[in-house]
Design a protein around this motif. Structure first.
Motif, PDB file in Angstrom:
ATOM      1  N   GLY A  16      50.004  38.927  44.151  1.00  0.00           N
ATOM      2  CA  GLY A  16      49.718  37.567  43.715  1.00  0.00           C
ATOM      3  C   GLY A  16      49.360  37.530  42.252  1.00  0.00           C
ATOM      4  N   THR A  17      49.041  36.355  41.745  1.00  0.00           N
ATOM      5  CA  THR A  17      48.528  36.239  40.383  1.00  0.00           C
ATOM      6  C   THR A  17      47.063  36.639  40.377  1.00  0.00           C
ATOM      7  N   HIS A  18      46.506  36.744  39.192  1.00  0.00           N
ATOM      8  CA  HIS A  18      45.093  37.118  39.084  1.00  0.00           C
ATOM      9  C   HIS A  18      44.223  36.124  39.837  1.00  0.00           C
ATOM     10  N   GLU A  19      44.447  34.834  39.620  1.00  0.00           N
ATOM     11  CA  GLU A  19      43.618  33.819  40.257  1.00  0.00           C
ATOM     12  C   GLU A  19      43.765  33.852  41.776  1.00  0.00           C
ATOM     13  N   GLU A  20      44.996  34.026  42.244  1.00  0.00           N
ATOM     14  CA  GLU A  20      45.222  34.063  43.689  1.00  0.00           C
ATOM     15  C   GLU A  20      44.497  35.236  44.334  1.00  0.00           C
ATOM     16  N   LEU A  21      44.553  36.396  43.699  1.00  0.00           N
ATOM     17  CA  LEU A  21      43.929  37.584  44.281  1.00  0.00           C
ATOM     18  C   LEU A  21      42.401  37.505  44.221  1.00  0.00           C
ATOM     19  N   ILE A  22      41.871  36.904  43.173  1.00  0.00           N
ATOM     20  CA  ILE A  22      40.420  36.720  43.077  1.00  0.00           C
ATOM     21  C   ILE A  22      39.930  35.800  44.188  1.00  0.00           C
ATOM     22  N   ASN A  23      40.687  34.751  44.405  1.00  0.00           N
ATOM     23  CA  ASN A  23      40.283  33.772  45.423  1.00  0.00           C
ATOM     24  C   ASN A  23      40.396  34.326  46.847  1.00  0.00           C
ATOM     25  N   LYS A  24      41.305  35.292  47.055  1.00  0.00           N
ATOM     26  CA  LYS A  24      41.455  35.887  48.391  1.00  0.00           C
ATOM     27  C   LYS A  24      40.278  36.755  48.772  1.00  0.00           C
ATOM     28  N   GLY A  25      39.614  37.329  47.774  1.00  0.00           N
ATOM     29  CA  GLY A  25      38.451  38.155  48.056  1.00  0.00           C
ATOM     30  C   GLY A  25      38.767  39.502  48.667  1.00  0.00           C
ATOM     31  N   GLY A  26      39.938  40.058  48.387  1.00  0.00           N
ATOM     32  CA  GLY A  26      40.322  41.350  48.952  1.00  0.00           C
ATOM     33  C   GLY A  26      39.976  42.519  48.053  1.00  0.00           C
ATOM     34  N   VAL A  27      40.801  43.573  48.122  1.00  0.00           N
ATOM     35  CA  VAL A  27      40.564  44.799  47.351  1.00  0.00           C
ATOM     36  C   VAL A  27      40.549  44.501  45.856  1.00  0.00           C
ATOM     37  N   TYR A  28      41.498  43.696  45.386  1.00  0.00           N
ATOM     38  CA  TYR A  28      41.577  43.387  43.954  1.00  0.00           C
ATOM     39  C   TYR A  28      40.314  42.689  43.472  1.00  0.00           C
ATOM     40  N   SER A  29      39.865  41.714  44.233  1.00  0.00           N
ATOM     41  CA  SER A  29      38.670  40.957  43.862  1.00  0.00           C
ATOM     42  C   SER A  29      37.454  41.871  43.775  1.00  0.00           C
ATOM     43  N   GLU A  30      37.339  42.773  44.735  1.00  0.00           N
ATOM     44  CA  GLU A  30      36.215  43.715  44.729  1.00  0.00           C
ATOM     45  C   GLU A  30      36.276  44.647  43.520  1.00  0.00           C
ATOM     46  N   MET A  31      37.482  45.165  43.219  1.00  0.00           N
ATOM     47  CA  MET A  31      37.653  46.043  42.051  1.00  0.00           C
ATOM     48  C   MET A  31      37.338  45.285  40.763  1.00  0.00           C
ATOM     49  N   TYR A  32      37.766  44.037  40.671  1.00  0.00           N
ATOM     50  CA  TYR A  32      37.556  43.252  39.458  1.00  0.00           C
ATOM     51  C   TYR A  32      36.060  43.005  39.240  1.00  0.00           C
ATOM     52  N   ARG A  33      35.348  42.612  40.298  1.00  0.00           N
ATOM     53  CA  ARG A  33      33.912  42.359  40.178  1.00  0.00           C
ATOM     54  C   ARG A  33      33.166  43.638  39.799  1.00  0.00           C
ATOM     55  N   THR A  34      33.595  44.768  40.372  1.00  0.00           N
ATOM     56  CA  THR A  34      32.933  46.042  40.051  1.00  0.00           C
ATOM     57  C   THR A  34      33.093  46.376  38.574  1.00  0.00           C
ATOM     58  N   GLN A  35      34.296  46.182  38.046  1.00  0.00           N
ATOM     59  CA  GLN A  35      34.512  46.456  36.623  1.00  0.00           C
ATOM     60  C   GLN A  35      33.768  45.458  35.747  1.00  0.00           C
ATOM     61  N   ALA A  36      33.717  44.205  36.171  1.00  0.00           N
ATOM     62  CA  ALA A  36      33.077  43.167  35.357  1.00  0.00           C
ATOM     63  C   ALA A  36      31.594  43.450  35.164  1.00  0.00           C
ATOM     64  N   GLN A  37      30.948  44.105  36.149  1.00  0.00           N
ATOM     65  CA  GLN A  37      29.523  44.419  36.047  1.00  0.00           C
ATOM     66  C   GLN A  37      29.208  45.283  34.820  1.00  0.00           C
ATOM     67  N   TRP A  38      30.162  46.115  34.427  1.00  0.00           N
ATOM     68  CA  TRP A  38      29.925  47.014  33.293  1.00  0.00           C
ATOM     69  C   TRP A  38      29.903  46.253  31.965  1.00  0.00           C
ATOM     70  N   TYR A  39      30.419  45.036  31.948  1.00  0.00           N
ATOM     71  CA  TYR A  39      30.481  44.254  30.714  1.00  0.00           C
ATOM     72  C   TYR A  39      29.423  43.147  30.675  1.00  0.00           C
ATOM     73  N   GLU A  40      28.616  43.048  31.747  1.00  0.00           N
ATOM     74  CA  GLU A  40      27.570  42.011  31.785  1.00  0.00           C
ATOM     75  C   GLU A  40      26.323  42.467  31.032  1.00  0.00           C
TER      76      GLU A  40
END
Length: 588
Positions: free
Chosen positions: A564-588
């Motif tokens: 899917g697109t980035h937005e679609e995968l984020i909204n699904k809350g699957g593996v991609y969403s989890e990986m993205y949130r994990t990486q985002a924590q390092w930049y907060e």
């Protein structure tokens, strides 16, 4: 046995085909060299036979003439020897370069997946070893038949002329020598098969210890001693296996030396008896007696060479020909259709000697001109999938079509010439900056400098006098008097090399790991622009970079977990969403 020596015939024919004139002259001078030996013996006989005549009151000219002939024969012999050596020395580089070129061409036609097979790497290593050994052994074979054989034939004719019984000298010389060498080939054939994989490992350990690209990590982490120990253990093992074969041979050879001594004594008794019986003249006795040591030396040299070095190296030349004769898949030609994109249909793939599939039943359609990002955890199969999409690997099952071409059925070059790639393990070519970039070009370019500057600008590679004192002509290696670069600069050069090549499909496999996130984001945006109308595949761990893609493919354990697109995968809350949130924590 016959098949074993056919490999030499094949290489010798190649020598005549590659350099017919030089090879023929080498053989001719070898024959003249052999004849020179017999000519010296004949002149020596005449000189010694003239001495009693001189003592009986004959004029000095009786001895001066054979002496002059002996001097001339000796000069002739030395000139023939020198010319033979000269021609083989000048022949070697030309022949060797041709044989190495054949290996390189053959290796380029081998399927890339074969480089994942240890048995293939062993075969390649043995083939490379076999080039010089094979040429050396083939040269010795030529020498046997153009020098040693003519020498002993002419010797036999000479001895027959003096006295037929003296022909037994040749038999007494050869019998013990031949018996001492007959089993050498088998011993060293077994040793070479055992040594090849060990030698390849020790070559790698030596690179780790000595090669410039390893020195930072090996020194900082203190692992030099570990690889030194592995290298020493390998060398010891190689020496042990070689020594075992040598010991077996020496034990047999030492026992047979006794027969050699017996043959030597038999020759002396035969000569003395012939002289007493007045079957031969004093001159003939002196000439033959003076040459006995030379006969033994040449006989032993010839037989040792033939059944020792030659049979030992026959294994190496067999390895060379085995590699050259590897079957190549006769694939059909095809025309790449850039309007058809990339299609995978139920694709399965596993690496050689593994039980687990790396790619499991993937079906996928990438549209022409589409930008696709492939993400996933380490070991998910991202790089393997990219290599399948480029036609580097072919599937075990299923079908991969690239530009409408079936990668399993169509010649790889039909696919490669329309593709470009930048891999995470990109190469540092020790050439100029210009060569490092333009080496990938598959078309001639009239405005090279303009295009170089454009590509470097796209790759965010700043070509200034500080980093590149000679501009595009700067040598990128301190080892060759040039400059050294940072990891980020090398990555930009690799990217420039990839986009310089004319392509319809391009793969970026983690090419920006040494570039900071801001620069990376700009580069990917730039890449999106220059890939307009091209099919682009981006493999990345940094999910922020994947946002530029039209679609994102999420791999997990060799299968597609989501698309899917980035937005679609984020909204699904699957593996991609989890990986993205994990990486985002390092930049907060």
């Amino acid at each position: 046995m016959k098949k074993k020596y056919l490999v030499f015939r094949r290489m010798i024919f190649d020598m005549f085909r590659i350099s017919p004139g030089m090879t023929t002259l080498y053989c001719l001078f070898d024959v003249l060299h052999a004849g020179g030996y017999i000519l010296v013996m004949l002149c020596t006989e005449k000189l010694f036979d003239s001495v009693p005549l001189l003592a009986a009151g004959s004029p000095l000219s009786v001895s001066l003439r054979p002496l002059l002939f002996l001097i001339m024969a000796t000069v002739f012999f030395e000139i023939a020897n020198s010319l033979s050596n000269f021609h083989i020395e000048h022949l070697s580089p030309k022949i060797l370069s041709h044989f190495y070129k054949r290996i390189y061409i053959k290796a380029s036609h081998i399927s890339p997946i074969d480089y994942e097979r240890p048995e293939f790497l062993d075969m390649l290593n043995k083939a490379l070893q076999g080039v010089e050994y094979g040429f050396f052994a083939s040269s010795l074979i030529l020498m046997v038949f153009t020098f040693y054989v003519p020498y002993f034939i002419l010797l036999g004719v000479y001895l027959q002329h003096i006295s037929p019984i003296l022909i037994l000298i040749v038999l007494l010389i050869f019998t013990p020598v031949i018996l001492g060498q007959v089993i050498r080939f088998r011993l060293f054939s077994e040793a070479e098969d055992a040594i090849a994989p060990i030698r390849r490992a020790t070559d790698y350990y030596e690179q780790v210890v000595c090669n410039r690209k390893f020195f930072k990590e090996t020194r900082i982490l203190g692992i030099v001693n570990h690889f030194m120990q592995l290298y020493q253990d390998g060398v010891i093992l190689i020496n042990q296996k070689t020594l075992t074969a040598e010991k077996k041979h020496i034990r047999i050879d030492a026992a047979l030396r006794l027969f050699t001594i017996g043959g030597y004594i038999g020759i002396l008794l035969m000569l003395v008896n012939s002289l007493i019986q007045k079957v031969i003249s004093p001159g003939a006795f002196s000439a033959v007696f003076a040459s006995v040591n030379m006969m033994y030396a040449l006989a032993e040299e010839m037989v040792t060479m033939f059944s020792g070095q030659i049979t030992q190296y026959a294994v190496s030349i067999q390895n060379y020909h085995s590699f050259i004769d590897l079957p190549e898949n006769a694939k059909e030609e095809g025309s790449f259709d850039k309007t058809k994109g990339i299609t995978l249909d139920n694709v399965h793939f596993s690496y050689p000697n593994t039980q687990t599939e790396t790619i499991r039943g993937i079906s996928l359609k990438i549209q022409p001109g589409e930008t696709v990002a492939i993400v996933g955890e380490n070991g998910a199969g991202k790089s393997t999938l990219a290599k399948l999409m480029l036609g580097l690997y072919v599937p075990d099952r299923g079908t991969v079509r690239i530009g409408g071409l079936d990668s399993e059925k169509v010649a790889s070059r039909c696919i490669y010439q329309n593709c470009a790639a930048v891999f995470q393990d990109y190469q540092h070519y020790l050439t100029t900056l210009e060569e490092n970039i333009t080496i990938s070009s598959n078309n001639s370019c009239y405005n090279m400098l303009v295009r170089l500057n454009h590509v470097c600008e796209r790759a965010k590679l700043l070509v200034n006098s500080d980093s590149f004192p000679q501009g595009f002509s700067t040598m990128l290696s301190r080892e060759f008097g040039g400059v050294d670069l940072s990891g980020g600069q090398w990555q930009r050069i690799a990217i420039a090399r990839g986009i310089f090549r004319e392509h319809d499909i391009i793969v970026l496999d983690e090419p920006t790991s040494a570039i900071d996130p801001i620069e990376e984001s700009l580069m990917y945006q730039n890449f999106k622009e220059i890939s307009e109308g091209k099919t682009a595949i981006i493999i990345t761990h940094r999910l922020g970079a994947a946002r530029i893609a039209d679609r994102i493919i999420v791999l997990k354990d060799g299968i597609i977990d989501d698309i899917g697109t980035h937005e679609e995968l984020i909204n699904k809350g699957g593996v991609y969403s989890e990986m993205y949130r994990t990486q985002a924590q390092w930049y907060e």
